[in-house]
Design a protein around this motif. Structure first.
Motif, short mmCIF file in Angstrom:
data_model
loop_
_atom_site.label_atom_id
_atom_site.label_comp_id
_atom_site.label_asym_id
_atom_site.label_seq_id
_atom_site.Cartn_x
_atom_site.Cartn_y
_atom_site.Cartn_z
N PHE A 1 39.10 36.44 28.18
CA PHE A 1 39.79 36.47 29.46
C PHE A 1 38.76 36.69 30.56
N GLU A 2 38.33 35.59 31.19
CA GLU A 2 37.19 35.58 32.10
C GLU A 2 37.31 36.56 33.26
N HIS A 3 38.42 36.64 33.92
CA HIS A 3 38.55 37.43 35.14
C HIS A 3 39.28 38.76 34.93
N SER A 4 39.31 39.23 33.72
CA SER A 4 39.99 40.48 33.42
C SER A 4 39.11 41.68 33.76
N GLU A 5 39.73 42.76 34.21
CA GLU A 5 39.00 44.01 34.44
C GLU A 5 38.54 44.63 33.13
N CYS B 1 35.29 52.46 37.09
CA CYS B 1 35.90 53.51 37.89
C CYS B 1 36.02 53.03 39.34
N ASP B 2 37.18 53.25 39.94
CA ASP B 2 37.40 52.87 41.34
C ASP B 2 36.54 53.67 42.31
N ARG B 3 36.18 54.88 41.94
CA ARG B 3 35.43 55.75 42.85
C ARG B 3 33.91 55.57 42.74
N CYS B 4 33.40 55.61 41.51
CA CYS B 4 31.94 55.60 41.35
C CYS B 4 31.37 54.29 40.83
N ALA B 5 32.23 53.35 40.43
CA ALA B 5 31.84 52.03 39.91
C ALA B 5 31.13 52.09 38.56
N ASP B 6 31.17 53.24 37.88
CA ASP B 6 30.64 53.34 36.52
C ASP B 6 31.70 52.89 35.53
N LEU B 7 31.26 52.36 34.40
CA LEU B 7 32.19 51.99 33.34
C LEU B 7 32.55 53.24 32.54
N PHE B 8 33.81 53.32 32.13
CA PHE B 8 34.23 54.44 31.29
C PHE B 8 35.37 53.98 30.39
#
Length: 103
Positions: A33-37, A70-77
């Motif tokens: 799914f190319e454009h999936s979050e 993450c919406d706030r820090c842009a880190d993946l979690f």
């Protein structure tokens, strides 16, 4: 799409009655799914189909984790996810129902 195709359930050939399916959806599934979050994760999917002559009732239960930004820090979690949902598919098009969970 071979990795995704293994999750298809051909309901037209199913006999009447209850049918249960269980899948583990992992990274290879999300890659399709190319454009999936969501690009990574591990989710257990339980599906119960109740088929009769005029409808198909689908109960879904999902539980696991997905890796998102993450919406706030842009880190993946890894975010825990769990969902239970029921969808009803009317197989007889002669009657029109206006309900949110009926297709």
């Amino acid at each position: 799409m071979g990795a995704v195709k293994k999750y298809n359930i051909p309901f037209t050939g199913l006999s009447l009655g209850r049918h249960e399916y269980n899948f583990i959806v992992e990274d290879k599934f999300f890659e399709h799914f190319e454009h999936s979050e969501v690009t990574k994760g591990k989710v257990a999917v339980g599906i119960v189909l109740q088929k009769d002559e005029t409808m198909l009732v689908v109960d879904l239960h999902l539980k696991g984790t997905v890796n998102i930004m993450c919406d706030r820090c842009a880190d993946l979690f890894d975010m825990p996810v769990e969902s239970k949902q029921q969808v009803i598919f009317k197989l007889d098009s002669s009657e029109h129902l206006e309900e949110d969970d009926v297709v």
